[in-house]
Design a protein around this motif. Structure first.
Motif, PDB file in Angstrom:
ATOM      1  N   LEU A 110      -8.385  -0.906   2.265  1.00 53.22           N
ATOM      2  CA  LEU A 110      -8.140  -1.559   0.985  1.00 53.22           C
ATOM      3  C   LEU A 110      -8.168  -3.080   1.124  1.00 53.22           C
ATOM      4  O   LEU A 110      -8.649  -3.785   0.237  1.00 53.22           O
ATOM      5  N   ALA A 111      -7.671  -3.599   2.254  1.00 56.64           N
ATOM      6  CA  ALA A 111      -7.712  -5.043   2.473  1.00 56.64           C
ATOM      7  C   ALA A 111      -9.148  -5.538   2.606  1.00 56.64           C
ATOM      8  O   ALA A 111      -9.492  -6.626   2.133  1.00 56.64           O
ATOM      9  N   LEU A 112      -9.994  -4.728   3.238  1.00 57.40           N
ATOM     10  CA  LEU A 112     -11.401  -5.116   3.401  1.00 57.40           C
ATOM     11  C   LEU A 112     -12.160  -4.983   2.078  1.00 57.40           C
ATOM     12  O   LEU A 112     -12.896  -5.889   1.685  1.00 57.40           O
ATOM     13  N   SER A 113     -11.982  -3.853   1.395  1.00 55.54           N
ATOM     14  CA  SER A 113     -12.753  -3.625   0.167  1.00 55.54           C
ATOM     15  C   SER A 113     -12.296  -4.519  -0.974  1.00 55.54           C
ATOM     16  O   SER A 113     -13.099  -4.892  -1.841  1.00 55.54           O
ATOM     17  N   PHE A 148       0.820  -1.217   0.000  1.00 54.46           N
ATOM     18  CA  PHE A 148       0.000   0.000   0.000  1.00 54.46           C
ATOM     19  C   PHE A 148       0.855   1.269   0.000  1.00 54.46           C
ATOM     20  O   PHE A 148       0.312   2.371  -0.023  1.00 54.46           O
ATOM     21  N   LEU A 149       2.175   1.120   0.051  1.00 58.38           N
ATOM     22  CA  LEU A 149       3.059   2.284   0.097  1.00 58.38           C
ATOM     23  C   LEU A 149       2.862   3.229  -1.094  1.00 58.38           C
ATOM     24  O   LEU A 149       2.819   4.457  -0.901  1.00 58.38           O
ATOM     25  N   PRO A 150       2.759   2.746  -2.347  1.00 54.95           N
ATOM     26  CA  PRO A 150       2.567   3.684  -3.463  1.00 54.95           C
ATOM     27  C   PRO A 150       1.321   4.549  -3.323  1.00 54.95           C
ATOM     28  O   PRO A 150       1.356   5.759  -3.618  1.00 54.95           O
ATOM     29  N   GLN A 151       0.218   3.958  -2.849  1.00 53.92           N
ATOM     30  CA  GLN A 151      -1.013   4.733  -2.708  1.00 53.92           C
ATOM     31  C   GLN A 151      -0.934   5.728  -1.560  1.00 53.92           C
ATOM     32  O   GLN A 151      -1.449   6.845  -1.648  1.00 53.92           O
ATOM     33  N   LEU A 207      -4.443  -9.496   9.267  1.00 50.07           N
ATOM     34  CA  LEU A 207      -5.431 -10.161   8.414  1.00 50.07           C
ATOM     35  C   LEU A 207      -4.761 -10.980   7.316  1.00 50.07           C
ATOM     36  O   LEU A 207      -5.195 -12.092   7.005  1.00 50.07           O
ATOM     37  N   MET A 208      -3.693 -10.423   6.740  1.00 53.59           N
ATOM     38  CA  MET A 208      -2.973 -11.141   5.688  1.00 53.59           C
ATOM     39  C   MET A 208      -2.249 -12.358   6.263  1.00 53.59           C
ATOM     40  O   MET A 208      -2.187 -13.410   5.622  1.00 53.59           O
ATOM     41  N   MET A 209      -1.711 -12.227   7.472  1.00 50.74           N
ATOM     42  CA  MET A 209      -0.960 -13.324   8.076  1.00 50.74           C
ATOM     43  C   MET A 209      -1.882 -14.481   8.456  1.00 50.74           C
ATOM     44  O   MET A 209      -1.561 -15.648   8.241  1.00 50.74           O
ATOM     45  N   PHE A 210      -3.051 -14.164   9.033  1.00 48.96           N
ATOM     46  CA  PHE A 210      -3.960 -15.214   9.500  1.00 48.96           C
ATOM     47  C   PHE A 210      -4.832 -15.788   8.380  1.00 48.96           C
ATOM     48  O   PHE A 210      -5.106 -16.989   8.359  1.00 48.96           O
ATOM     49  N   TYR A 211      -5.299 -14.921   7.477  1.00 50.13           N
ATOM     50  CA  TYR A 211      -6.291 -15.350   6.493  1.00 50.13           C
ATOM     51  C   TYR A 211      -5.829 -15.235   5.038  1.00 50.13           C
ATOM     52  O   TYR A 211      -6.411 -15.873   4.161  1.00 50.13           O
ATOM     53  N   GLY A 212      -4.850 -14.377   4.774  1.00 49.55           N
ATOM     54  CA  GLY A 212      -4.478 -14.098   3.399  1.00 49.55           C
ATOM     55  C   GLY A 212      -5.459 -13.173   2.711  1.00 49.55           C
ATOM     56  O   GLY A 212      -5.381 -12.950   1.505  1.00 49.55           O
TER      57      GLY A 212
END
Length: 594
Positions: free
Chosen positions: A349-352, A262-265, A488-493
């Motif tokens: 962004l991870a949720l949407s 998400f760094l670029p955004q 969220l990424m670590m537990f669920y991807g």
């Protein structure tokens, strides 16, 4: 020796401080950038001195909190030499403050800034005659001759003391101010029917350019994701040891890579904010929105803090010191956590991304909702608003070098934060979620973290997520909001629950307490007890609001609307009672004058 940099707001003190010390203090083309004393050692004439950059001040009879801070600092250091900084165009306005500082013989040097812009706009000044009349040394700041400037400054500070004449007419015949009046562009931007719609269009364009599918922000994000997941992740999967493979693939690449993507955004959003800072546009927006904010119990200066909240809540809280009143400062601090900061962006962004192919609309909705929550809190806490006084910063084309430097600094700060605090958190999370209390490598459900956090799963059960992982991810945001997306990424991807749960969780993230850095910044301004109380109230209310949002999306919108009727009626009645005018009886009646 301690040398104090003093002058009106936006005179160039922080730029001079950075020039002399090599520091990277924030500078900007708007009022109230510096809100506290910044001190740094430097060398002048072969000896070490401490240079102190103070917030802007107009008069020793101060109004705002930042001005009172500078006044008290000056009184506490009566023998410290002063480098008085004034932009050439504002010299007439600066002289009363200069005279009040040196009337008792304080060693002082006058440094003039922005001379080229002043002369380009038709202004003229005779420096030699000014120095004779004013009675103290005068020097022009020039970035291109830093070494010579430091030598001149040192020589002048060591020169014998000279008393200032204090003559009111000392500029007569030697100083020609710039042409008064607004330029054509400035007149347009000072028109509310043009400036405010233009600001809304700018924001929508910034969001579209940053988040819309196929545009630069989305393309750069996809590129970083591919680097971590496909390239580096492919190498990690070849590691033979299951423990090391899990550490690299899940603990580091899966979580940290998810945040870095998400760094670029985030950089693009900072880019657009910096353009508005540097151009002087924010000053005009603050002036035009003062009437609106007055109805919320705030004033136009709150515009600066609320817009800074889109970047960093902690930094925005510090800017509230530029407000005129302590009560208004508390209202703004209570409102700021609802403004979506850049650290919340990865979470949104991870949720949407789990449900929207194009996250642009989802992000716009969430940012709009957060802003409305912030304004609603200010409205509910509204009180008496003091007079609004603020100087318009000069309108200018943003300097490319300055914008690039500011952007690189923000990117550097983000990388440092991810490489230190966020990485340490994810390594600890991976360790606790991968080993049992007997230190046996195991599945997450049998891990230490599952045992420790198992009792928290009831927190989000009402919104369809009775899982300790969700609760742990949400509460990890108290350390840094970037942790939530990484967890969220670590537990669920990704996000494995329904759209209703995702939106309710986003509402919780919008309204919950800010991170530790922001709580610490609040404590500096309002005290630890009040800051912790604010954080607790915000977190509890965020949970309740997430329940309401989920219930509405599941078909209970009508029931919520009916339940809100008594609350709205209470607010209206309370407002009418406040508006009643009571006058004293008979001879003690107050006389009104138009």
């Amino acid at each position: 020796m301690k040398i104090l940099l003093v002058g009106n707001p936006n005179a160039g003190k922080s730029t001079l401080f950075n020039l002399l010390t090599g520091a990277h203090e924030k500078v900007g083309n708007w009022h109230g950038v510096t809100v506290g004393a910044a001190e740094r050692e430097t060398e002048l004439g072969g000896r070490k001195v401490t240079l102190c950059d103070l917030p802007g001040i107009y008069s020793m009879d101060s109004m705002s909190m930042e001005e009172k801070y500078t006044r008290d600092y000056l009184l506490e250091n009566p023998s410290s030499p002063v480098v008085f900084v004034s932009e050439c165009a504002g010299l007439e306005r600066s002289l009363p403050l200069l005279f009040s500082l040196i009337k008792n013989g304080r060693r002082t040097v006058l440094v003039l800034t922005k001379k080229r812009i002043f002369e380009r706009e038709g202004g003229k000044i005779d420096l030699g005659e000014l120095e004779k009349r004013i009675g103290i040394s005068v020097i022009v700041c020039d970035k291109k001759r830093r070494k010579e400037f430091k030598e001149e400054l040192n020589a002048l500070l060591n020169a014998p003391k000279r008393l200032c004449s204090g003559r009111k007419d000392l500029l007569e015949g030697i100083y020609t101010p710039v042409c008064e009046g607004l330029s054509r562009v400035d007149r347009l931007l000072c028109n509310g029917f043009i400036c405010i719609p233009f600001f809304i269009v700018l924001l929508l364009f910034a969001f579209f350019f940053t988040f819309a599918k196929g545009l630069p922000g989305d393309l750069m994000k996809s590129g970083v994701e591919s680097l971590f997941s496909d390239v580096l992740g492919g190498y990690a999967q070849k590691i033979s040891s299951p423990v090391v493979r899990s550490l690299i693939a899940d603990g580091l690449l899966g979580s940290i890579g998810g945040v870095f993507s998400f760094l670029p955004q985030i950089a693009l959003l900072f880019f657009f904010l910096t353009l508005m800072d540097e151009s002087g546009f924010l000053s005009r927006l603050a002036m035009l929105t003062d009437g609106f904010f007055a109805k919320l119990g705030l004033n136009g200066r709150a515009t600066f803090s609320l817009l800074m909240g889109f970047g960093c809540s902690a930094a925005a809280i510090l800017t509230t010191r530029g407000l005129d009143d302590k009560k208004i400062q508390r209202r703004v601090i209570l409102s700021l956590p609802y403004i979506p900061c850049s650290a919340k962006l990865p979470v949104f962004l991870a949720l949407s991304a789990s449900f929207f192919e194009n996250p642009f609309l989802a992000v716009v909705v969430l940012y709009t909702l957060g802003t409305l929550f912030s304004l609603l809190v200010a409205f509910l806490l509204r009180g008496k608003t003091p007079p609004f006084v603020m100087e318009l910063a000069p309108l200018q084309i943003p300097r490319p070098a300055f914008v690039l430097k500011s952007l690189l600094f923000q990117i550097k700060q983000f990388i440092i934060k991810v490489a230190t605090v966020v990485t340490a958190f994810f390594l600890l999370s991976w360790l606790l979620s991968s080993f049992s209390f007997s230190f046996v490598f195991c599945e997450a459900e049998a891990s230490m973290l599952a045992t420790l956090c198992g009792g928290l799963k009831f927190l989000f059960a009402p919104i369809g997520m009775g899982d300790w992982r969700i609760a742990y991810a949400a509460l990890s945001g108290l350390v840094a909001k970037e942790n939530v997306a990484g967890a969220l990424m670590m537990f669920y991807g990704g996000f494995p629950y329904s759209f209703q749960s995702a939106f309710a969780f986003a509402v919780f993230m919008l309204c919950c307490s800010p991170c530790v850095s922001a709580i610490t910044a609040s404590a500096r301004e309002v005290g630890w007890k009040r800051a912790c109380l604010y954080a607790l109230i915000q977190t509890v209310s965020a949970l309740l609001l997430s329940y309401v949002a989920y219930f509405m999306l599941m078909g209970g919108a009508v029931y919520v609307a009916i339940a809100l009727v008594p609350l709205v009626a209470f607010i209206i009645i309370r407002k009418r009672k406040r508006e009643k005018i009571r006058r004293k009886r008979r001879n003690s009646a107050e006389k009104l004058h138009r």
